[in-house]
Design a protein around this motif. Sequence first.
Motif, PDB file in Angstrom:
ATOM      1  N   PHE A  45      19.701-145.282  46.548  1.00 39.80           N
ATOM      2  CA  PHE A  45      19.002-144.117  48.075  1.00 39.80           C
ATOM      3  C   PHE A  45      19.142-142.962  47.366  1.00 39.80           C
ATOM      4  O   PHE A  45      19.118-142.340  45.984  1.00 39.80           O
ATOM      5  N   VAL A  46      17.201-142.240  48.449  1.00 43.19           N
ATOM      6  CA  VAL A  46      16.320-141.081  47.604  1.00 43.19           C
ATOM      7  C   VAL A  46      16.581-140.655  48.766  1.00 43.19           C
ATOM      8  O   VAL A  46      16.070-141.145  49.833  1.00 43.19           O
ATOM      9  N   PHE A  47      16.223-139.226  48.305  1.00 40.86           N
ATOM     10  CA  PHE A  47      16.529-138.439  49.611  1.00 40.86           C
ATOM     11  C   PHE A  47      15.022-138.246  50.180  1.00 40.86           C
ATOM     12  O   PHE A  47      13.790-138.025  49.346  1.00 40.86           O
ATOM     13  N   VAL A  48      14.641-138.673  51.160  1.00 38.85           N
ATOM     14  CA  VAL A  48      13.627-138.002  52.152  1.00 38.85           C
ATOM     15  C   VAL A  48      12.934-137.179  51.776  1.00 38.85           C
ATOM     16  O   VAL A  48      11.920-137.935  51.449  1.00 38.85           O
ATOM     17  N   GLU A  49      13.665-135.798  51.791  1.00 38.67           N
ATOM     18  CA  GLU A  49      13.121-134.480  51.317  1.00 38.67           C
ATOM     19  C   GLU A  49      12.284-134.706  50.002  1.00 38.67           C
ATOM     20  O   GLU A  49      10.640-133.945  49.882  1.00 38.67           O
ATOM     21  N   GLU A  50      12.662-135.082  49.292  1.00 40.51           N
ATOM     22  CA  GLU A  50      12.316-135.333  47.662  1.00 40.51           C
ATOM     23  C   GLU A  50      11.364-136.267  47.503  1.00 40.51           C
ATOM     24  O   GLU A  50      10.159-136.419  47.355  1.00 40.51           O
ATOM     25  N   LEU A  51      11.353-137.006  48.744  1.00 44.94           N
ATOM     26  CA  LEU A  51      10.482-138.250  48.262  1.00 44.94           C
ATOM     27  C   LEU A  51       9.234-137.596  49.313  1.00 44.94           C
ATOM     28  O   LEU A  51       8.326-138.396  48.781  1.00 44.94           O
ATOM     29  N   LEU A  52       9.434-137.321  49.992  1.00 40.68           N
ATOM     30  CA  LEU A  52       7.741-136.931  51.171  1.00 40.68           C
ATOM     31  C   LEU A  52       6.912-135.763  50.212  1.00 40.68           C
ATOM     32  O   LEU A  52       6.071-134.834  50.031  1.00 40.68           O
ATOM     33  N   ALA A  53       7.831-134.833  48.912  1.00 35.75           N
ATOM     34  CA  ALA A  53       7.151-133.874  48.628  1.00 35.75           C
ATOM     35  C   ALA A  53       7.075-134.375  47.046  1.00 35.75           C
ATOM     36  O   ALA A  53       5.872-133.613  46.636  1.00 35.75           O
ATOM     37  N   HIS A  54       6.944-135.475  46.899  1.00 33.10           N
ATOM     38  CA  HIS A  54       6.012-136.299  45.935  1.00 33.10           C
ATOM     39  C   HIS A  54       4.816-136.421  46.010  1.00 33.10           C
ATOM     40  O   HIS A  54       4.515-136.317  47.710  1.00 33.10           O
ATOM     41  N   GLN A  55       3.923-136.314  45.352  1.00 30.43           N
ATOM     42  CA  GLN A  55       2.354-136.547  45.408  1.00 30.43           C
ATOM     43  C   GLN A  55       1.738-137.825  46.320  1.00 30.43           C
ATOM     44  O   GLN A  55       0.661-137.318  46.924  1.00 30.43           O
ATOM     45  N   GLN A  56       2.786-138.390  46.040  1.00 31.33           N
ATOM     46  CA  GLN A  56       2.126-140.229  46.647  1.00 31.33           C
ATOM     47  C   GLN A  56       2.316-140.036  47.832  1.00 31.33           C
ATOM     48  O   GLN A  56       1.493-141.273  48.360  1.00 31.33           O
ATOM     49  N   PHE A  57       3.540-139.192  48.075  1.00 32.82           N
ATOM     50  CA  PHE A  57       3.860-139.223  49.563  1.00 32.82           C
ATOM     51  C   PHE A  57       3.859-137.656  50.717  1.00 32.82           C
ATOM     52  O   PHE A  57       3.905-137.954  51.783  1.00 32.82           O
ATOM     53  N   ARG A  58       2.567-137.348  49.842  1.00 33.41           N
ATOM     54  CA  ARG A  58       2.757-135.927  50.551  1.00 33.41           C
ATOM     55  C   ARG A  58       2.085-136.053  52.097  1.00 33.41           C
ATOM     56  O   ARG A  58       1.661-135.335  52.829  1.00 33.41           O
ATOM     57  N   SER A  59       1.141-137.066  51.835  1.00 29.91           N
ATOM     58  CA  SER A  59      -0.265-137.110  53.384  1.00 29.91           C
ATOM     59  C   SER A  59       1.038-137.741  54.003  1.00 29.91           C
ATOM     60  O   SER A  59       0.096-137.782  55.634  1.00 29.91           O
ATOM     61  N   PHE A  60       2.366-138.538  54.165  1.00 30.13           N
ATOM     62  CA  PHE A  60       3.773-138.813  55.024  1.00 30.13           C
ATOM     63  C   PHE A  60       4.416-137.799  55.447  1.00 30.13           C
ATOM     64  O   PHE A  60       4.345-136.720  54.917  1.00 30.13           O
ATOM     65  N   SER A  61       4.524-138.234  57.402  1.00 27.47           N
ATOM     66  CA  SER A  61       5.763-137.057  57.644  1.00 27.47           C
ATOM     67  C   SER A  61       7.287-138.200  57.592  1.00 27.47           C
ATOM     68  O   SER A  61       7.282-139.153  57.719  1.00 27.47           O
ATOM     69  N   LEU A  62       8.565-137.316  58.352  1.00 27.36           N
ATOM     70  CA  LEU A  62       9.579-138.028  58.234  1.00 27.36           C
ATOM     71  C   LEU A  62       9.664-138.858  59.618  1.00 27.36           C
ATOM     72  O   LEU A  62       9.402-139.509  59.418  1.00 27.36           O
TER      73      LEU A  62
END
Length: 227
Positions: free
Chosen positions: A51-68
């Motif tokens: 598991f990876v925490f979703v908030e940390e994933l979305l903070a990554h540059q590759q995922f910043r254009s996506f939302s929860l």
Amino acid sequence: MDCHPRGRGRGRGGRGNRNEESRDVRLSKSLSYALRHGANKMGLQMNSDGFVFVEELLAHQQFRSFSLEDVERVVATNDKQRFKLCNHPEDGRLQIRANQGHSVKVTDLELRAVALDDPDYPREAVHGSYMKHWPSIRSQGISRMNRTHIHLAPGLPGEGGVISGMRQSCDLAVYIDVAKAMSDGIQFFWSENGVLLTPGDAAGMLAPCYFSQAQRLKPSPCEIELH
């Protein structure tokens, strides 16, 4: 652990929107890479259970254009149920993992071991591949390559509710005698989304002696010789 389907909303623009669907495909592919192969390279902290925490994933540059909401929608609508969302049992933070397909070692993936005395274990399972690889597979066997497991399905896609275990684009189906392989000490496991996994033998292979049949799937099903 609070694990359940999430995010059935349509999101911005709805699933009927072509741009939205292409975003979902991009997100699904990015999630697959991060959660199966690239978390450490990307600087993401992956727990021993994958598991990876979703908030940390979305903070990554590759995922910043996506939302929860985007993540929840892709997890809920993925036809192969590749991902799992869970609340962490201690602090309740939302986390995500891939159900299978890892090249990184995940020690606590919650796989269910298959035993010969299990009443429901498949005597035969299918590995999907491509005809261009058949000469090598026929002579050397099936390799887990850089992954931790070889992926098998209990049948062809669409048979008996089979949703995962091989790509729809595969034009080769190799049938494995699971009982014979297990009697020789090769281990098999069920993933949470119904994929049969095996690490193969000590060399990471399923040898041709465990093949029961092989079929060319396209343009029309046709049995092919094993030898």
